[in-house]
Every structure is written in C-alpha cells, then in structure tokens.
Design a protein around this motif. Structure first.
Motif, PDB file in Angstrom:
ATOM      1  N   ASN A 134       7.444  23.584  -8.660  1.00 39.83           N
ATOM      2  CA  ASN A 134       6.357  24.619  -9.062  1.00 39.83           C
ATOM      3  C   ASN A 134       5.229  23.973  -9.637  1.00 39.83           C
ATOM      4  O   ASN A 134       4.060  24.148  -9.715  1.00 39.83           O
ATOM      5  N   ALA A 135       5.795  22.842 -10.699  1.00 39.43           N
ATOM      6  CA  ALA A 135       4.615  22.284 -11.619  1.00 39.43           C
ATOM      7  C   ALA A 135       3.746  21.306 -10.674  1.00 39.43           C
ATOM      8  O   ALA A 135       2.704  21.316 -11.053  1.00 39.43           O
ATOM      9  N   LEU A 136       4.238  20.719  -9.604  1.00 41.80           N
ATOM     10  CA  LEU A 136       3.494  19.730  -8.607  1.00 41.80           C
ATOM     11  C   LEU A 136       2.257  20.800  -7.963  1.00 41.80           C
ATOM     12  O   LEU A 136       1.366  20.316  -7.704  1.00 41.80           O
ATOM     13  N   LEU A 137       3.063  21.992  -7.571  1.00 35.70           N
ATOM     14  CA  LEU A 137       2.193  22.902  -6.907  1.00 35.70           C
ATOM     15  C   LEU A 137       0.964  23.281  -7.741  1.00 35.70           C
ATOM     16  O   LEU A 137      -0.285  23.453  -7.503  1.00 35.70           O
ATOM     17  N   LYS A 138       1.134  23.614  -9.234  1.00 32.17           N
ATOM     18  CA  LYS A 138       0.104  23.937  -9.965  1.00 32.17           C
ATOM     19  C   LYS A 138      -0.893  22.516  -9.838  1.00 32.17           C
ATOM     20  O   LYS A 138      -2.146  22.921 -10.314  1.00 32.17           O
ATOM     21  N   LEU A 139      -0.341  21.524  -9.748  1.00 30.61           N
ATOM     22  CA  LEU A 139      -1.376  20.356  -9.971  1.00 30.61           C
ATOM     23  C   LEU A 139      -2.147  20.005  -8.566  1.00 30.61           C
ATOM     24  O   LEU A 139      -2.907  19.427  -8.481  1.00 30.61           O
ATOM     25  N   GLY A 140      -1.889  20.951  -7.497  1.00 33.69           N
ATOM     26  CA  GLY A 140      -2.430  20.617  -6.326  1.00 33.69           C
ATOM     27  C   GLY A 140      -1.717  19.648  -5.338  1.00 33.69           C
ATOM     28  O   GLY A 140      -2.242  19.237  -4.501  1.00 33.69           O
ATOM     29  N   ILE A 141      -0.564  19.184  -5.712  1.00 36.12           N
ATOM     30  CA  ILE A 141       0.236  18.047  -5.202  1.00 36.12           C
ATOM     31  C   ILE A 141       1.689  18.472  -4.683  1.00 36.12           C
ATOM     32  O   ILE A 141       2.492  17.641  -4.577  1.00 36.12           O
ATOM     33  N   GLY A 142       1.655  19.810  -4.498  1.00 37.25           N
ATOM     34  CA  GLY A 142       3.179  20.193  -3.948  1.00 37.25           C
ATOM     35  C   GLY A 142       3.316  20.144  -2.496  1.00 37.25           C
ATOM     36  O   GLY A 142       4.623  20.346  -2.230  1.00 37.25           O
ATOM     37  N   ASN A 143       2.257  19.796  -1.906  1.00 32.28           N
ATOM     38  CA  ASN A 143       2.508  19.963  -0.364  1.00 32.28           C
ATOM     39  C   ASN A 143       2.250  18.497   0.390  1.00 32.28           C
ATOM     40  O   ASN A 143       2.021  18.379   1.423  1.00 32.28           O
ATOM     41  N   VAL A 154      -7.466  17.748  -6.727  1.00 31.66           N
ATOM     42  CA  VAL A 154      -7.138  17.139  -5.485  1.00 31.66           C
ATOM     43  C   VAL A 154      -7.664  17.999  -4.293  1.00 31.66           C
ATOM     44  O   VAL A 154      -7.571  19.465  -4.224  1.00 31.66           O
ATOM     45  N   HIS A 155      -8.487  17.534  -3.832  1.00 33.49           N
ATOM     46  CA  HIS A 155      -8.902  18.125  -2.205  1.00 33.49           C
ATOM     47  C   HIS A 155      -8.035  18.494  -1.393  1.00 33.49           C
ATOM     48  O   HIS A 155      -7.012  17.795  -1.417  1.00 33.49           O
ATOM     49  N   ASP A 156      -8.196  19.087  -0.411  1.00 28.52           N
ATOM     50  CA  ASP A 156      -7.170  19.257   0.921  1.00 28.52           C
ATOM     51  C   ASP A 156      -6.782  18.030   1.496  1.00 28.52           C
ATOM     52  O   ASP A 156      -7.779  17.227   1.752  1.00 28.52           O
ATOM     53  N   VAL A 157      -5.634  17.931   1.307  1.00 28.30           N
ATOM     54  CA  VAL A 157      -4.826  16.635   2.043  1.00 28.30           C
ATOM     55  C   VAL A 157      -4.061  17.408   3.280  1.00 28.30           C
ATOM     56  O   VAL A 157      -3.571  18.335   2.754  1.00 28.30           O
ATOM     57  N   PRO A 158      -3.680  16.728   4.180  1.00 30.69           N
ATOM     58  CA  PRO A 158      -2.851  16.804   5.198  1.00 30.69           C
ATOM     59  C   PRO A 158      -1.575  17.174   4.599  1.00 30.69           C
ATOM     60  O   PRO A 158      -1.191  16.524   3.890  1.00 30.69           O
ATOM     61  N   ILE A 159      -1.006  18.108   4.963  1.00 31.23           N
ATOM     62  CA  ILE A 159       0.693  18.498   4.581  1.00 31.23           C
ATOM     63  C   ILE A 159       1.417  17.157   4.918  1.00 31.23           C
ATOM     64  O   ILE A 159       1.504  16.683   5.945  1.00 31.23           O
ATOM     65  N   GLY A 160       2.182  16.938   3.820  1.00 28.07           N
ATOM     66  CA  GLY A 160       3.151  15.923   3.971  1.00 28.07           C
ATOM     67  C   GLY A 160       2.698  14.272   4.032  1.00 28.07           C
ATOM     68  O   GLY A 160       3.169  13.356   4.138  1.00 28.07           O
ATOM     69  N   MET A 161       1.148  14.490   3.558  1.00 26.65           N
ATOM     70  CA  MET A 161       0.647  12.950   3.669  1.00 26.65           C
ATOM     71  C   MET A 161       1.456  12.162   2.532  1.00 26.65           C
ATOM     72  O   MET A 161       1.747  12.776   1.253  1.00 26.65           O
ATOM     73  N   TRP A 219       1.163   5.160   8.856  1.00 21.65           N
ATOM     74  CA  TRP A 219       2.401   5.106   7.859  1.00 21.65           C
ATOM     75  C   TRP A 219       1.860   6.449   6.996  1.00 21.65           C
ATOM     76  O   TRP A 219       3.030   6.866   6.431  1.00 21.65           O
ATOM     77  N   MET A 220       0.856   6.704   6.810  1.00 23.78           N
ATOM     78  CA  MET A 220       0.331   7.722   5.725  1.00 23.78           C
ATOM     79  C   MET A 220       0.693   9.307   6.212  1.00 23.78           C
ATOM     80  O   MET A 220       1.086  10.010   5.260  1.00 23.78           O
ATOM     81  N   THR A 221       0.612   9.674   7.332  1.00 17.07           N
ATOM     82  CA  THR A 221       1.028  10.954   7.817  1.00 17.07           C
ATOM     83  C   THR A 221       1.934  10.931   8.977  1.00 17.07           C
ATOM     84  O   THR A 221       1.521  10.963  10.205  1.00 17.07           O
TER      85      THR A 221
END
Lengths: 157, 157, 157
Positions: free
Chosen positions: C27-36, C56-63, A3-5
């Motif tokens: 753009n504000a979400l991107l600054k927080l590291g949660i734009g993707n 926020v460490h690397d998380v898969p795009i769209g998670m 569900w997560m990705t």
C-alpha cells in the motif's frame, strides 16, 4: 524481446536437503529447473498478457532471469518450514500480483497467508480477481539442512 | 552485448572502516573499484565462456552491474568478520557456480565453507570441477564500524 | 534507451497500513505510484546527468524498474518506524550517491542518519556536494500492521 517487461512466466515450488543451508536452497532450485541461472529478485507484479509455461525450457547457463521468490532454510531437526507464492490474475489478463510467505509453518498455513494477501492486493487496487494460483512447498528437517523455495520466474521472450 | 548473459567477470574482496556500517560497506566497494556503480544482486551462476578481468575498468557512474556478493558489517570492537565467495569453473569453461559465506569468523573459515559448497554444487550437478577461485576478506573491528565484502561483478561486454 | 544506465529518476517516500506487513508495504508503494511495477533492488549510485521527475508517469504493469529503497514494517502498536533516503548530487550533475536508513526511530533521526552518510560518501570520494535531497516517511503503529518506504526509482528513458 525485452528484459524490462517479461513475456512468459513459470511458477513452481520445491523442497530439498543439502550439506549446508545454501546447498539445500541450491538443490531446491535445481528441482525447479532454475539451478543453473541467475535469479534477479523482484518485488512482485505480473505483467499484462503474460503467458504461463508448464516448465522451464533450456536456458543458457548463467542467464539473468527476473524472479519473485520466497524461501527459508533450517537445520533444526523436527522443525517444519514452508514457502508459498500466491498469484492473482486480473480479468482480461491485464496484469497480476504475487505475494510471498515463508516461515516455520505448514504448507497450508503459508498458502492461506498468500491467498489473503492476494485478495487484499486486488481489493485495494479495485481489480477483479479472475484466477488464483499458488505454489508451495514444505519440508520437515531431519538430520541435514533443508530448504523450501517457491518461485515465479519471468522470461523476456 | 547483453545484460542478460554476461560476458566478463571480475572477482575480488576487501575490508574497510567507515563512519557508519553502510559507509564502511561503501568504502569496501570503493577499494574493489565498484563503489560508483549500481550492484544488482544475483543468485550465483557463472555463464559459459566467461572471461575474467584483472581489474574493473572505467565504467559509467551509476551503471547497473549484475553482481554476486557476500558482505557483513559490525560495530562491535574486538569482533572479527569475514566474507568469502568461492567460484568453481567447469571443464571447458561451460559454466560455473558461485557460493557465498559471511559471518563472525576468520577468513580461512569462510574460505573453507565456500570450498565445500562449491564441491557439493558440482557433485549434485555431475559437473567436473576444473578450477577453484576464492575471494575473501577479514577485518577485526576497532573503534569504528567495519565491513567486509567479496564480490563477483559481471559485465555485459 | 538503456536499462543499464538510467536516464531519469523519481524520489519519494510514503507510509501506509495494511492487513499484513507485506500488504502495508504494498500500500505504501501504491501511494508512491510504484505499486504496479517490479522493483529491482540496487545499491545506490546516481548516474551522471540524471533528470528528476516530479511524479511516476504511467508505466506498463509489471515493468522492471531499478530502484534503491529503504523500508521497514511493524505490527507492534505504539512503535514509530521511519525510512529515509538521502541523495547527494555532485557539481555538474556528474553523478550522485544514495544512502538509506530505516528503523524504529523518528523521521528526523532517519533523515539525520542519511545526511551524515551522504556527506561521508562525498568526502571519501573527493566529490563536491552541490545538492542534498531527502525523502522520508514515518508512521506510528496503531491496530494494523504498518510500513514505511523511501525510494529512488530509475527509468531507462
């Protein structure tokens, strides 16, 4: 399966009338094939390597599906309402972005809004836009409440 | 056990006051037994073969629970606010629909709205309505912010 | 690992401009590291024994990440907008509460609002407030649309 990705997605848009604004919205979802599931609203990023579906296949009634959607309802006769989702896909299908717009405007105006937003989203990320998709719907209110919805529904498998 | 297609559900409604509108909403959720969990808002379909719970049993603090809810807050003394959820269950418990309403109105008016919406939802789907449930709450604002909430909370097990 | 009861969390706030209100929010979400990633909006409770992350460490795009967030956008030059999240953690880290505020106000006003809401939330539950955290952002609109966002993002692992 996760569900997560999400792994697959469907994009579509529809307009409908109904006895109330909420029923009109419900009827538009039914036209899209997603009237019998539970939409969980997302902000708007396409996972990498997503596979696009042509239609929503049978899913269990009440299943929770992560969905990006834009919608607007109106019961003001004569008014035109529109909703659009613009989807940008990056090179290599490494991910994508979805932007939404809905308002008292034409379908073309809503489409133009989301196109610009997708372009800016790619530009600020330094991503290369390989493909642009748009789903939009428009309706002019007559004597019943009306709704438009544009949606990207994501599937865990 | 699956977060994706809930197995059990609870329906309820409550009204409360609080120091702010958000605290009033929070206090109403506490009265319903769902003040210490995380509600994930859903659009509004009941999975097949759902089992109804009389009350919310202990769940871990902060657990994510898919929830359909209607709510409204007000800090205007003298105003009456109401929220209602109407649930229609199909024959054979093959699925159901939830419609929500909230506004500056009485509980009876909110209940009447959701009843009509459930009936239309079943009619357009060609489903047969076997059972109708409603949860509603009403409060008249005095000197503190007030909130009403009606909710169907779904559980993965 | 469980999407249902998150294990770790990140708190942050940011302000940004953009070509549209939605791009400014993005753009504000991107600054927080949660734009993707895909934010799934939650009501606002911190699970027990949560571990706080510095970034926020690397998380898969769209998670899909469960997130409590407050945001506001404006394109009215000269106006100041702010968003704040206040987090109260209980003794023994047995759980916590998050309250949100956003509006046309200063950052300090938004922070004061969430502080009061956290205190009331703990008082009505009979919980003891061990630690208070706040994340807030403020921006004064110039010639482009602007957005502020405050977020607590939760992770399943």
């Amino acid at each position: 399966m996760s569900w997560m990705t999400p792994k697959r997605a469907f994009i579509g848009a529809a307009a409908a009338e109904g006895g109330t604004k909420l029923n009109a919205f419900d009827n538009a979802l039914l036209k899209l094939g997603i009237g019998n599931v539970n939409l969980v609203k997302l902000s708007s990023v396409i996972p990498a390597h997503i596979e696009w579906m042509e239609k929503v296949h049978d899913v269990p009634i009440g299943m929770l599906l992560p969905t990006v959607y834009a919608h607007i309802e109106s019961d003001e006769p004569g008014m035109t309402i529109s909703a659009a989702l613009g989807v940008g896909i990056s090179e290599g299908n490494e991910g994508g972005l979805i932007y939404e717009y809905s308002g008292y405007c034409t379908k073309e105006e809503a489409e133009e809004m989301v196109r610009k937003m997708v372009e800016e989203g790619f530009r600020v990320r330094g991503w290369k836009l390989k493909e642009f998709r748009v789903a939009s719907a428009e309706i002019t209110v007559k004597d019943k409440p009306a709704a438009v919805v544009a949606a990207v529904v994501m599937f865990p498998y």
